[in-house]
Design a protein around this motif. Structure first.
Motif, short mmCIF file in Angstrom:
data_model
loop_
_atom_site.label_atom_id
_atom_site.label_comp_id
_atom_site.label_asym_id
_atom_site.label_seq_id
_atom_site.Cartn_x
_atom_site.Cartn_y
_atom_site.Cartn_z
N ALA A 18 0.84 -1.20 0.00
CA ALA A 18 0.00 0.00 0.00
C ALA A 18 0.88 1.26 0.00
O ALA A 18 1.82 1.36 0.78
N GLY A 19 0.56 2.17 -0.90
CA GLY A 19 1.33 3.40 -1.04
C GLY A 19 2.39 3.34 -2.11
O GLY A 19 2.94 4.37 -2.50
N ASP A 20 2.71 2.14 -2.60
CA ASP A 20 3.68 2.01 -3.68
C ASP A 20 3.06 2.44 -5.01
O ASP A 20 1.85 2.31 -5.23
N VAL A 48 8.45 3.14 -7.03
CA VAL A 48 8.56 4.10 -5.93
C VAL A 48 7.88 3.49 -4.71
O VAL A 48 6.64 3.50 -4.60
N PRO A 49 8.63 2.92 -3.78
CA PRO A 49 8.01 2.35 -2.58
C PRO A 49 7.54 3.44 -1.62
O PRO A 49 8.10 4.54 -1.58
N ALA A 50 6.50 3.14 -0.87
CA ALA A 50 5.98 4.08 0.11
C ALA A 50 6.86 4.10 1.35
O ALA A 50 7.79 3.31 1.49
N GLY A 51 6.56 5.03 2.23
CA GLY A 51 7.19 5.03 3.54
C GLY A 51 8.50 5.77 3.65
O GLY A 51 9.13 5.74 4.70
N ALA A 60 5.65 13.43 -1.56
CA ALA A 60 5.01 14.23 -2.61
C ALA A 60 4.23 13.35 -3.57
O ALA A 60 3.15 13.72 -4.03
N VAL A 61 4.79 12.17 -3.88
CA VAL A 61 4.07 11.22 -4.74
C VAL A 61 2.79 10.76 -4.05
O VAL A 61 1.72 10.70 -4.66
N GLU A 62 2.89 10.46 -2.77
CA GLU A 62 1.73 10.01 -2.01
C GLU A 62 0.65 11.10 -1.99
O GLU A 62 -0.54 10.81 -2.11
N TRP A 63 1.06 12.35 -1.82
CA TRP A 63 0.08 13.45 -1.81
C TRP A 63 -0.68 13.50 -3.13
O TRP A 63 -1.91 13.61 -3.15
N ALA A 64 0.04 13.39 -4.25
CA ALA A 64 -0.60 13.45 -5.56
C ALA A 64 -1.54 12.27 -5.75
O ALA A 64 -2.66 12.43 -6.26
N HIS A 111 7.08 14.13 -9.95
CA HIS A 111 7.62 13.74 -8.64
C HIS A 111 8.30 12.37 -8.71
O HIS A 111 9.35 12.16 -8.10
N VAL A 112 7.71 11.44 -9.44
CA VAL A 112 8.32 10.10 -9.58
C VAL A 112 9.69 10.23 -10.27
O VAL A 112 10.67 9.60 -9.83
#
Length: 320
Positions: free
Chosen positions: A62-64, A134-137, A143-147, A176-177
């Motif tokens: 989750a988040g990736d 792009v892994p989360a955390g 910034a990627v997670e925000w988008a 961002h990625v």
């Protein structure tokens, strides 16, 4: 503009959002090779990504999110023991903007694709690896997670102009990625992209992109980066794969090509706008780089007097 912004603008980068995917239990789906660049983001749960030609699967949580930059078939699955089904029929049965596979909805993904102008392969995609994961955390991934969160909210709540907003947010996510990938794995890219990870080369690239019509010399560019001419020349060649003035010539030809496709300006006027003193000077450089004259290119493009870049296909799939 900086070099990355310049290239993305030149390529007329656009995003196209797709059907979401909900999955649960044990499941696997096989996807055809995508057109353009695919992106998927795991908003809930976890799964595996297998891409043809790559030796190892990629674990997704989750988040990736990830980009697929090559036209290669791939599979999303819960575990390696499940026989994959074709994704096409699954997405054809989608309802409410969501396709479903397996039992339950332990996993939820959103996705889409990016389409570009006709020069994307050489200018951008060839410089990237087949998969950008792009892994989360991590702090850099915020910034990627925000988008991605903003995209998901637009898709779920559907306020006015939600599709337009979500597609613009996806382009923001792409930037961002790419920023994150360049910062974390500068050696996993090639060409001018790798030059952005070298501060001296990046300064030279930014200088040329800021004023491509200027009569740059290697000495001028070295001064901008506060290094010697030999240092700049060596580092530029090592990272970008060609010398700074050769790069400048090719970027000028890209700019001239866009004007030839999209405007009715004379070749002489275009020549002056990109740093050549005469039509004949541009013609010589243009033919050396492209193998044809500006006039022949304009006729061959079929875009005169008013056409833009050629987009890569249309979106026919979902998360895949």
């Amino acid at each position: 503009m900086d070099p990355l912004e310049d290239v993305l603008a030149l390529l007329e980068t656009r995003s196209h959002l797709s059907t979401g995917l909900a999955a649960g239990g044990r499941w696997a789906m096989r996807f055809d090779a995508p057109s353009g660049v695919k992106f998927n983001a795991v908003r809930r749960g976890h799964c595996r990504l297998e891409v043809d030609g790559l030796p190892e699967p990629i674990a997704l949580a989750a988040g990736d999110c990830y980009l697929l930059t090559r036209p290669q078939r791939y599979t999303l699955r819960s575990d390696p023991e499940v026989t994959a089904v074709d994704a096409g029929p699954v997405f054809a049965r989608a309802t409410g903007g969501v396709a479903r596979v397996g039992t339950g909805d332990d996993v939820y993904m959103i996705g889409g694709r990016f389409s570009f102008g006709e020069r994307a392969q050489e200018l951008l995609l060839d410089g990237l690896p087949p998969v950008v994961h792009v892994p989360a955390g991590t702090e850099q991934a915020q910034a990627v997670e925000w988008a991605l969160t903003a995209i998901e909210q637009e898709l779920q709540h559907k306020p006015l102009a939600s599709t337009l907003v979500a597609e613009h947010l996806a382009v923001v996510m792409l930037v961002h990625v790419l920023r994150l990938h360049l910062a974390r794995q500068p050696h996993a890219v090639s060409g001018w992209l790798s030059g952005l990870a070298d501060p001296v080369v990046a300064t030279a690239l930014a200088s040329m992109h800021d004023d491509p019509a200027r009569s740059w010399t290697v000495a001028d560019l070295a001064q901008a980066g506060a290094v010697s001419r030999s240092t700049l020349a060596a580092r530029f060649k090592e990272t970008v794969g060609r010398g700074p003035l050769e790069y400048l010539t090719r970027w000028r030809i890209e700019l001239a090509s866009r004007q030839l496709r999209e405007s009715t300006d004379t070749v002489a006027l275009i020549a002056r706008s990109v740093g050549y003193g005469s039509e004949s000077a541009l013609s010589v450089a243009f033919k050396r780089v492209t193998g044809m004259s500006p006039g022949a290119y304009r006729r061959q493009s079929g875009a005169f007097p008013d056409a833009g870049g050629v987009l890569v296909g249309t979106d026919a799939g979902g998360v895949g």
